[in-house]
Design an enzyme around this catalytic site. Sequence first.
Site, PDB file in Angstrom:
ATOM      1  CE  LYS A 114      -7.780  -0.119   5.818  1.00  0.00           C
ATOM      2  NZ  LYS A 114      -8.340   0.349   4.557  1.00  0.00           N
TER       3      LYS A 114
ATOM      4  CB  CYS B  76      -3.628   3.277  -1.615  1.00  0.00           C
ATOM      5  SG  CYS B  76      -4.723   4.654  -1.283  1.00  0.00           S
TER       6      CYS B  76
ATOM      7  CG  HIS C 227      -1.933   0.951   1.373  1.00  0.00           C
ATOM      8  ND1 HIS C 227      -1.721   2.258   1.721  1.00  0.00           N
ATOM      9  CD2 HIS C 227      -3.276   0.831   1.174  1.00  0.00           C
ATOM     10  CE1 HIS C 227      -2.883   2.903   1.746  1.00  0.00           C
ATOM     11  NE2 HIS C 227      -3.846   2.054   1.413  1.00  0.00           N
TER      12      HIS C 227
ATOM     13  CG  ASP D 297       0.312  -2.636   6.171  1.00  0.00           C
ATOM     14  OD1 ASP D 297      -0.665  -2.705   6.945  1.00  0.00           O
ATOM     15  OD2 ASP D 297       0.282  -2.004   5.096  1.00  0.00           O
TER      16      ASP D 297
ATOM     17  CD  GLN E  85      -7.337  -4.555   3.824  1.00  0.00           C
ATOM     18  OE1 GLN E  85      -8.321  -5.213   4.127  1.00  0.00           O
ATOM     19  NE2 GLN E  85      -7.408  -3.286   3.472  1.00  0.00           N
TER      20      GLN E  85
END
Length: 408
Positions: free
Chosen positions: A227, A365, A124, A201, A204
Site C-alpha cells: 500500500k 472488507c 477492516h 492499523d 492506509q
Amino acid sequence: MSALDVKKIRSDFPNLHIQVHGKPLVYLDNAATTFKPHCVIEAMDAYYSQGTSNVHRGVHYLSEHATQAFEEARKTVAEFLNAAKPQEIIFTRGATESINLVAQSYGRAFLKPGDEILISHMEHHSNIVPWQILCQQTGCVLKVAPINRQGEIIWEEFLRLLGPKTKIVSVVWVSNSLGTVNPVENIIKEAHQRGAVVLVDGAQAVTHAPVDVKALDCDFFVFSGHKIFGPTGVGVLYGKEKLLDAMPPYQGGGDMIASVTFAKTTYNVLPYKFEAGTPAIAEVIGLGEALRYVQSIGFADMAAQKKELLEYGTQVLSAIPGVTLIGTAKEKTSIISFIVEGIHPHDLGTLVDEEGVAIRTGHHCTQPVMDFFGVPATARASMAFYNTKEELDVLAKAIHKAKEVFHA
Ligand SMILES: Cc1ncc(COP(=O)(O)O)c(C=O)c1O
C-alpha cells in the site's frame, strides 16, 4: 497548488502508462494496492538476478550481501516509523498477519476471560476477525465503538466503552472504505490512562502522513508494503521492545531459535523470535527501497497533492445527479466512496472499466460499514499522489456514460 512535478513522478511508475480496453489507464484503486516505482522493481530484480541467497545463515559473499540488504531495509523501516531501534521492527506478510501475530501472541498470553478488546465500527475485517478468534479462544469480549453518519467514531461512546476491563484498543488510523482519519493520538492517550495497550492499523495511514511511533506512543503499529509503493507479501509489525520481549513466539521454525534439542528449545532475540522460516527477502528489500523513495518525495508535497485530489474529486462526483458520497468526515484522506442511484456498484465498476478507469466496488472488507450505511457495496475511488485532476474528470465522464446506459 501542490509543488509536485506530477508528470515527472508519473514517469517513475511504469504501470501508470499501460492501456486498458484501448484507453489510457486511469488507476484510482490505490487503497487496494499501489503501483511500484522503477527503483523498487529494480532493487528486487537485482536481488533475483545477481544477489540471490538466503539470509542470516551463510558466510559466503552472496549470503552476507543479502543479509546486509535485508537488515538495511529493517533500519529504513525503523527510521521511517521513528522506532527506538530496528529490533522493534518485525517483518510479516502484511498488516493482516501483523494483527494476527499480536492477537495470538500478546492476546493469548496476557488476556483472560472477561477482559475487553475495543475496536471501532469502521475496522477492516483484518482488525475484527483476529480479535473474534481470540475471544473464542480466551473468553475475552469484543466491544465496538459506534460511528456517526459522517463516518466518524462517536467520541463520547468510545470513551464510555473504554473501561477498566479494556486491555487492548485496536483502531484503524485511516479507514479504507470511508477515508476517515481517526484521532489516534487522543485514542492512545485515553487508552493508556486506563491501562490498555493500543494497536494502530496504519495500512492506509502510511501514505497519508509521516508516522512517529515514539511521539504517538502506540504500543503496536502495523502496515503492508504494497500500500506504500512496495511489493505484496511483506508487511511490518512495530512493537515496543518491552512488549515484544515479553510475548511468546507466534510461529516456530528456523531462524527464530537460539538452540533446539528434542527436550527443549530456546528462542532467538528480537526481532528474529517472530520471524520463523525464510523471510520474503526480495520483498523486504523492495519495501526498504519504496520507503526511501517516499522519503525522497516528501510527505508535505504528497499530502498537498492528495488534498487537492480529494477536494476536486469530491466536487466533481457530488455534482453528478444521483451520486451520494458514503463517508464525509471532517478529517479525510483521498478516498471517496460513493453510490449512484439506479446502478449497482459492480455494474458501475464494470462500465467505467470499459473507459479504462480502475475503481474498486464491493464492501472493501468492511461489511459492518456497509450494514451501517444500509448499502450492499460502494464504488470507491482512491487517489495516490501520482493521480491527476484530469483523471478524475475521466472518471466523472465514465459515470455519466454509465448513467446513460442504465437510464439512471
Ligand atoms: C485499513 C486496512 N487494514 C488492513 C488491511 C489489510 O492489509 P493486507 O491485506 O495487506 O494485510 C487493509 C487492506 O486493504 C486496510 O485497508
